[in-house]
Scaffold this active site. Structure first.
Site, mmCIF file in Angstrom:
data_model
loop_
_atom_site.group_PDB
_atom_site.id
_atom_site.type_symbol
_atom_site.label_atom_id
_atom_site.label_comp_id
_atom_site.label_asym_id
_atom_site.label_seq_id
_atom_site.Cartn_x
_atom_site.Cartn_y
_atom_site.Cartn_z
ATOM 1 N N GLN A 1 0.814 -1.350 -0.050
ATOM 2 C CA GLN A 1 0.295 -0.359 0.101
ATOM 3 C C GLN A 1 1.154 1.314 0.043
ATOM 4 O O GLN A 1 0.444 2.015 -0.626
ATOM 5 C CB GLN A 1 -1.393 -0.293 1.136
ATOM 6 C CG GLN A 1 -2.034 0.866 1.129
ATOM 7 C CD GLN A 1 -2.890 1.123 -0.247
ATOM 8 O OE1 GLN A 1 -3.494 -0.139 -0.765
ATOM 9 N NE2 GLN A 1 -2.849 2.143 0.098
ATOM 10 N N HIS B 1 -14.321 -0.277 -6.874
ATOM 11 C CA HIS B 1 -14.347 -1.257 -5.825
ATOM 12 C C HIS B 1 -15.262 -1.499 -5.320
ATOM 13 O O HIS B 1 -16.514 -0.603 -4.769
ATOM 14 C CB HIS B 1 -13.664 0.341 -5.306
ATOM 15 C CG HIS B 1 -12.619 -0.365 -4.015
ATOM 16 N ND1 HIS B 1 -11.487 -0.203 -3.499
ATOM 17 C CD2 HIS B 1 -13.774 -0.486 -2.152
ATOM 18 C CE1 HIS B 1 -11.943 -0.610 -1.957
ATOM 19 N NE2 HIS B 1 -12.847 -0.155 -1.653
ATOM 20 N N GLU C 1 -15.716 5.636 -7.266
ATOM 21 C CA GLU C 1 -14.475 4.527 -8.257
ATOM 22 C C GLU C 1 -15.111 3.026 -8.272
ATOM 23 O O GLU C 1 -16.018 2.403 -7.726
ATOM 24 C CB GLU C 1 -13.297 3.926 -6.992
ATOM 25 C CG GLU C 1 -12.038 5.165 -6.512
ATOM 26 C CD GLU C 1 -12.026 3.910 -5.690
ATOM 27 O OE1 GLU C 1 -11.628 2.636 -5.612
ATOM 28 O OE2 GLU C 1 -10.153 5.038 -5.460
ATOM 29 N N TRP D 1 -7.091 8.723 -4.285
ATOM 30 C CA TRP D 1 -7.184 7.674 -5.501
ATOM 31 C C TRP D 1 -6.524 6.592 -4.047
ATOM 32 O O TRP D 1 -7.174 5.045 -4.223
ATOM 33 C CB TRP D 1 -6.673 7.838 -6.615
ATOM 34 C CG TRP D 1 -7.343 8.754 -7.131
ATOM 35 C CD1 TRP D 1 -6.970 10.221 -7.299
ATOM 36 C CD2 TRP D 1 -7.863 8.214 -7.780
ATOM 37 N NE1 TRP D 1 -7.446 10.905 -8.051
ATOM 38 C CE2 TRP D 1 -8.455 9.827 -8.417
ATOM 39 C CE3 TRP D 1 -9.523 8.007 -7.940
ATOM 40 C CZ2 TRP D 1 -9.751 10.058 -9.131
ATOM 41 C CZ3 TRP D 1 -9.955 8.086 -8.533
ATOM 42 C CH2 TRP D 1 -10.465 9.208 -9.677
ATOM 43 N N VAL D 2 -5.032 6.838 -2.935
ATOM 44 C CA VAL D 2 -4.506 5.939 -2.673
ATOM 45 C C VAL D 2 -5.098 6.050 -1.666
ATOM 46 O O VAL D 2 -4.107 7.339 -1.309
ATOM 47 C CB VAL D 2 -2.943 4.962 -2.953
ATOM 48 C CG1 VAL D 2 -2.919 4.366 -2.656
ATOM 49 C CG2 VAL D 2 -3.219 5.504 -4.955
#
Length: 249
Positions: free
Chosen positions: A133, A225, A222, A161-162
């Site tokens: 991650q 997801h 998203e 986004w992350v």
């Protein structure tokens, strides 16, 4: 050598008087700087305490976790994976990705039905370690910096986004990114994403980051997801339009 008479009858040189004057000036300046520093520290403390920013910002709180409601744990930018969260027992998928073994039967059932409908779903990302991650976040930050963003702005954009390590659902093993097999962009997965939006709840999965809910979830929309929450909760959220954050309050 020039001398001067002081008020107490002592005789001092002008150099001694100048040094004494300089010490007094330095003392006054030090007091002013001390007051300014205290004010700045107080401001930073208030900013951290009430706005959650700066060096005195509190750490990310631990998410609430109960073994009896494991599928409803809320992990996001404001709630990190708790220290006592057990390492998931994983089931490895045919393409090398892994998921928490408890969600595998429903995931497989959902994929079987998608394939029966003529679709070609693939889990393109599932369980991640904290190290993976962190690598993904660093890579995203680098891309934004490479486009001209400052380091702070690049991190802000990347975090949309992350997730920060320790705050990603992928580290739970309960989240899957689903796209069409071989897709190179979201446009290649329109049919798969539409089917999931309509039907994933029937198998215990929810679209985790829907449109218009960024302020609630902390993430931009998203379409790929999906998060396992269990059949009962997924049905309730599908009917109410609630996010996991709203449902689990």
């Amino acid at each position: 050598m020039e001398r001067m008479m002081t008020g107490d009858g002592r005789v001092r040189t002008f150099a001694e008087c100048r040094n004494r004057r300089n010490r007094r000036t330095l003392l006054r300046v030090s007091v002013v700087l001390g007051v300014l520093l205290a004010a700045i520290l107080a401001l930073l403390f208030c900013l951290g305490r009430f706005a959650g920013r700066g060096p005195f910002a509190p750490g990310v709180a631990q998410a609430k976790y109960s073994p009896s409601s494991w599928s409803l744990i809320v992990v996001n930018r404001w709630n990190r994976i708790p220290d006592d969260y057990p390492a998931p027992k994983l089931t490895r998928l045919s393409n090398g990705e892994s998921v928490d073994s408890r969600i595998y039967p429903d995931l497989q059932r959902m994929f079987d039905d998608m394939r029966a409908a003529g679709l070609h779903p693939e889990v393109t990302s599932a369980y991640r370690t904290e190290a993976v991650q962190r690598q993904l976040l660093d890579e995203k930050i680098f891309l934004y910096q490479n486009e001209g963003a400052s380091k702070e702005e690049a991190r802000r954009q990347a975090s949309q986004w992350v997730a920060e390590p320790g705050t990603s659902e992928h580290e739970l093993g309960l989240a899957v990114d689903i796209n069409a097999s071989g897709a190179t962009g979201t446009k290649d997965s329109v049919n798969e994403h539409q089917w999931l939006a309509d039907n994933a709840w029937r198998y215990g999965f929810i679209l985790r980051y829907p449109r218009g809910k960024t302020d609630v979830t902390g993430n931009a929309y998203e379409s790929w997801h999906y998060r396992y929450v269990g059949a009962e909760a997924a049905k309730a959220m599908h009917e109410s339009g609630q996010t996991l954050e709203e449902y689990a309050k």
